[in-house]
Write an enzyme that holds these catalytic residues in place. Sequence first.
Site, short mmCIF file in Angstrom:
data_model
loop_
_atom_site.label_atom_id
_atom_site.label_comp_id
_atom_site.label_asym_id
_atom_site.label_seq_id
_atom_site.Cartn_x
_atom_site.Cartn_y
_atom_site.Cartn_z
N HIS A 177 -31.10 -12.04 -87.02
CA HIS A 177 -31.64 -10.91 -86.32
C HIS A 177 -32.22 -9.79 -87.11
O HIS A 177 -32.90 -8.92 -86.68
CB HIS A 177 -30.56 -10.29 -85.23
CG HIS A 177 -29.72 -9.34 -85.76
ND1 HIS A 177 -28.20 -9.80 -85.87
CD2 HIS A 177 -29.62 -8.32 -85.92
CE1 HIS A 177 -27.46 -8.87 -86.26
NE2 HIS A 177 -28.47 -7.77 -86.27
N ASP A 184 -26.00 -16.45 -86.91
CA ASP A 184 -26.83 -15.49 -87.34
C ASP A 184 -27.30 -15.30 -88.52
O ASP A 184 -26.77 -14.20 -89.21
CB ASP A 184 -26.25 -14.26 -86.52
CG ASP A 184 -27.40 -13.32 -86.53
OD1 ASP A 184 -28.38 -13.17 -86.82
OD2 ASP A 184 -27.16 -12.42 -85.56
N SER A 223 -24.89 -5.08 -89.87
CA SER A 223 -25.27 -6.49 -89.50
C SER A 223 -25.81 -7.11 -91.11
O SER A 223 -26.67 -6.38 -91.83
CB SER A 223 -26.47 -6.47 -88.74
OG SER A 223 -25.92 -6.54 -87.50
N1 ARG Z 1 -25.39 -6.77 -81.41
C1 ARG Z 1 -25.90 -6.89 -82.56
C2 ARG Z 1 -26.40 -5.60 -83.25
O1 ARG Z 1 -26.20 -4.42 -82.50
C3 ARG Z 1 -26.91 -8.07 -82.40
C4 ARG Z 1 -28.21 -7.79 -81.67
C5 ARG Z 1 -29.28 -8.81 -82.05
N2 ARG Z 1 -29.03 -9.92 -81.13
C6 ARG Z 1 -29.50 -9.96 -79.64
N3 ARG Z 1 -29.08 -10.96 -79.05
N4 ARG Z 1 -30.06 -9.13 -79.22
O2 ARG Z 1 -27.39 -5.65 -83.82
N1 ASP Z 2 -25.25 -5.79 -84.71
C1 ASP Z 2 -25.08 -4.57 -85.31
C2 ASP Z 2 -26.09 -4.36 -86.65
O1 ASP Z 2 -27.31 -5.08 -86.26
C3 ASP Z 2 -23.82 -4.37 -86.03
C4 ASP Z 2 -22.81 -3.89 -85.05
O2 ASP Z 2 -23.09 -2.89 -84.41
O3 ASP Z 2 -21.51 -4.06 -85.09
O4 ASP Z 2 -26.11 -3.69 -87.24
#
Ligand code: ARG
Ligand code: ASP
Length: 682
Positions: free
Chosen positions: A84, A204, A618
């Site tokens: 991502h 990921d 991330s």
């Molecule tokens: N929750 C994670 C973060 O805050 C991953 C986001 C990307 N993945 C998704 N399915 N949208 O960045």
């Molecule tokens: N998914 C988040 C990021 O892209 C990480 C988090 O908020 O734990 O940095």
Amino acid sequence: MIRKIFISLLLCCSFLSVSADEGMWLPSLIGSRIKDMRQKGFKLSAEDIYSINQASMKDAVVLFGGGCTGEYVSEEGLLLTNHHCGYGSIQQLSSVAHDYLTDGFWAMSREEELPVPGLSVRRLVRMEDVTERMAAGESAKDILTKAMQGGYTARIEQMYYGNQQFLFVYEIFTDVRLVGAPPSSIGKFGGDTDNWIWPRHTGDFSIFRVYADENNRPAKYSKSNKPYRPARHFAVSTKGVKEGDFTMIYGFPGNTQEYVTADAVEYVAEVSDPMKIALRTKRLDIISAEQAKSAEVRIAFAAVHASIANAWKKWQGEVMGLRRLGTVAKKQAYEREFAAWAKSKPEYASLLDSMKAAYEAVTPEYYIRELYNESVGAVSIFGFARSIAANAAKQDTDNDKLSAQIADFAKSYNRTIDEQIAVAMLDEFLQRMPAERMPKGMKQAVEQKGGAKQFVAWLYDNTCLLNASGVTAEKIKGDAMVEFAMQFTPIIENNRHYAYRNLSNVPAIEKWYRPYMQALREWDKRRAFYPDANLTLRVAYGKVAGYEYADAEYHNPVTTIDGIIAKDDPNIYDYNIPQQLRDIYAKKDYGRWGVEIAGKKSVPVCFLATNHTSGGNSGSPIINGKGELIGINFDRTWRSTMSDIEFDPSICRNISVDIRYVLFVIDRIGGAGYLLDEMDLK
Ligand code: ARG
Ligand code: ASP
């Protein structure tokens, strides 16, 4: 009386001190934590983590793009981050003929690696506390100028709301090439459905390589550049993880606010987040309903949906967590104790009152800004109306340019979705906006037409913004849509002043945090202070651990390929895995990557740990006690997300992809096992 003392003692122990595993520590000051780390299983020294004199682990960690982390895993600049995080780059390099998002991409040689224009990574060369230098009169400009000699970039960042200034010197590399990415059905497996969720089965990760000139220094893209030779890279552990193992994360968390007062927490938990969640729910419902009707719309709005839904889900966890923890009440009690101590200190006695007054003065304006952004500010055509009006207002506007701008907008414009959003958001705006700040006459104009729906339909009937032919600057100035959208100008302009990281960072409030933090550190001797995250390099540590998800429902910390197969469904986009993976599973043909897990031969996929992380972490390396890479961090569980304000060791968990799954996918799905040869597999 005794009861009161007892209660405050309880408070001390449960809240004032840093709980186990809480904290995002500055690498150059990690010496103060090293004893604790070693007790918990870390085998290396503070110098191994950060050293000014020799290569250290920090040389293996980079800020990837604008807001992720990456790590080197070979002496030839091979870099890992999340799928991502690489998503935008992979998308940018994709075309209909080469759809790397869907199919994945694997360079089978250095020549096949794809340069990514616009992508950069930055390495921290060094950091330095410059508080004293600045107090002695050295200007920020002088410090930065000196620091940048030799082709570096430098920034001074405030810690503890300006009580300390740190200089960060960076080396920025711009020749970064895509080496590998799994298909989205692995890299984004579970999509938005599984986002922020455990059990998780997302691979990921994506792979890049950084290139440098013949002196190993940053250079713009050139065929003759050489793979960058980092001073340090991570060895990769193939031994795996088990519950209780020490873990450490090294990366760039973006934004936390652990020291804010009860008023600020109450604003987040009871006003701001609930408003944003409600408005985004409406937007997401509209988009999802249209996506369900057409594959084309589903694809076109995938990224938009994902980005709206990501924060939406996070805020829900944050609200739930803050309420469950009673953070507001706890902070109020903490502040009462503080006030009792501060009473006899002239420099601090009125501090909390001043802060309260500042919140009262600023919060209503800040709310209006957030409300605007999340409601009518999220309607594409209103935004477009404002931008083309700005162009039309320029003296030398030529009409061809305006019509080209309209044609360009129309290309990707989905009126069905945007019109529904415009109606819903206008409605919300009219309901939620305080009367005294409502644009003059707007409510009446909408009512006159019979409501938001009719009013928006009327706007569409009376606009030239969707028709490129015959456009003139004059027509645009008098356009109904433009005239309507321009009415928000006072809100936007008045609020420009409020475009800060958080409510508490608005200068009128933030200025009080400087003495407040100073006072807290004088008063609260038990608390181990660490500066709030601000996208500077940090270390967090903890252990691999599951957690009690609900009564009698314990979540184990490790998932496996069996869980992927259980979710696999060719009819559900988010769960439709590559056939190759099904075949491998059917034959249990895991090669060297098959391991015994709970008495069964399987492949590990993701694991949970207790590290304190935030957005920006991330892609961060998660390493074991020996400093070897065991995974790549990519998420938290949604119920952990209040850790940006209060960390709860019993429930806060970060989610990483197990490095063995990464290696398995590279080798068995990508057929790019040659990449493993340049890694130090342990
Ligand atoms: N929750 C994670 C973060 O805050 C991953 C986001 C990307 N993945 C998704 N399915 N949208 O960045
Ligand atoms: N998914 C988040 C990021 O892209 C990480 C988090 O908020 O734990 O940095």
